[in-house]
Write a protein that holds these residues in place. Structure first.
Motif, mmCIF file in Angstrom:
data_model
loop_
_atom_site.group_PDB
_atom_site.id
_atom_site.type_symbol
_atom_site.label_atom_id
_atom_site.label_comp_id
_atom_site.label_asym_id
_atom_site.label_seq_id
_atom_site.Cartn_x
_atom_site.Cartn_y
_atom_site.Cartn_z
ATOM 1 N N TYR A 75 0.909 -1.086 0.061
ATOM 2 C CA TYR A 75 -0.115 -0.031 0.045
ATOM 3 C C TYR A 75 0.807 1.313 -0.089
ATOM 4 C CZ TYR A 75 -3.543 -3.230 1.693
ATOM 5 O OH TYR A 75 -4.309 -4.341 1.607
ATOM 6 N N THR A 76 0.293 2.267 -0.662
ATOM 7 C CA THR A 76 0.949 3.649 -0.506
ATOM 8 C C THR A 76 0.905 4.261 0.947
ATOM 9 O OG1 THR A 76 -0.892 4.917 -1.306
ATOM 10 C CG2 THR A 76 0.632 4.092 -2.836
ATOM 11 N N GLY A 77 1.845 5.000 1.513
ATOM 12 C CA GLY A 77 1.893 5.516 2.613
ATOM 13 C C GLY A 77 3.272 5.479 3.400
ATOM 14 N N PHE A 78 3.120 5.910 4.698
ATOM 15 C CA PHE A 78 4.216 6.134 5.469
ATOM 16 C C PHE A 78 4.701 4.731 6.077
ATOM 17 C CE2 PHE A 78 2.851 10.485 5.502
ATOM 18 C CZ PHE A 78 3.772 11.224 5.082
ATOM 19 N N THR A 79 5.768 4.093 5.903
ATOM 20 C CA THR A 79 6.267 2.972 6.232
ATOM 21 C C THR A 79 6.898 2.919 7.723
ATOM 22 O OG1 THR A 79 8.188 2.905 5.069
ATOM 23 C CG2 THR A 79 6.181 1.877 3.944
ATOM 24 N N HIS A 80 7.656 3.890 8.124
ATOM 25 C CA HIS A 80 8.465 3.815 9.187
ATOM 26 C C HIS A 80 9.092 5.119 9.402
ATOM 27 C CE1 HIS A 80 11.623 3.729 6.205
ATOM 28 N NE2 HIS A 80 12.498 3.955 7.193
ATOM 29 N N ILE A 81 9.638 5.415 10.571
ATOM 30 C CA ILE A 81 10.159 6.555 11.185
ATOM 31 C C ILE A 81 11.707 6.310 11.174
ATOM 32 C CG2 ILE A 81 9.773 6.261 13.531
ATOM 33 C CD1 ILE A 81 9.598 9.269 13.891
ATOM 34 N N ALA A 82 12.551 7.127 10.884
ATOM 35 C CA ALA A 82 14.321 6.736 10.926
ATOM 36 C C ALA A 82 14.750 7.933 11.828
ATOM 37 C CB ALA A 82 14.747 7.032 9.496
ATOM 38 N N LEU A 83 15.154 7.454 12.757
ATOM 39 C CA LEU A 83 15.639 8.285 14.139
ATOM 40 C C LEU A 83 17.267 8.273 13.852
ATOM 41 C CD1 LEU A 83 13.718 7.123 16.868
ATOM 42 C CD2 LEU A 83 13.254 8.989 15.519
ATOM 43 N N GLU A 84 17.978 9.350 13.478
ATOM 44 C CA GLU A 84 19.463 9.427 13.340
ATOM 45 C C GLU A 84 20.267 9.388 14.679
ATOM 46 O OE1 GLU A 84 22.218 12.721 11.554
ATOM 47 O OE2 GLU A 84 20.774 12.148 10.203
#
Length: 131
Positions: A75-84
């Motif tokens: 599906y389209t959409g946000f898959t995760h958050i990346a924290l540096e």
């Protein structure tokens, strides 16, 4: 648009405020308040400025899988958050001390990053850029 300066917050639908809060506090987030508003929403923020709004209206009886990451249909959409991060080994040790499993580790062109899942299966990437 030059007026955009940064991401203000990430909205994350969760099934249980206490479980989410406990997990994200292990990552260093501080509880700011909530539930509040018609959704309702609770807010946590990390000292680095990353702010997450927990959206507390998850439906009951939904599959335990993460439809964005685990389903064969993409599906389209946000898959995760990346924290540096600044130190891969230190973060790995801290996660392990809290019993948080690393689900995947990748090295690519000098960058090192790895992934964990929160109690609702949401994916969080910890990313150390290449030097």
């Amino acid at each position: 648009m030059k007026e955009i300066t940064r991401i203000n917050h990430v909205g994350l639908r969760v099934s249980d405020l206490n479980l989410a809060r406990t997990f994200y506090e292990k990552l260093g987030f501080k509880f700011l308040g909530g539930p509040m508003g018609p959704e309702p929403v609770a807010i946590v923020e990390h000292p680095c400025g990353v702010n997450i709004n927990f959206i507390l209206n998850a439906s009951s009886g939904v599959p335990a899988t993460n439809v964005m990451m685990d389903d064969a249909v993409k599906y389209t959409g946000f898959t995760h958050i990346a924290l540096e991060i600044t130190d891969v080994e230190s973060v790995k040790r801290q996660l392990e001390s809290h019993g948080i499993a690393i689900t995947e580790f990748v090295e690519y062109e000098g960058a090192r990053f790895f992934f964990v899942r929160d109690p609702d299966g949401n994916v969080i990437e910890f990313h150390k850029p290449a030097a």
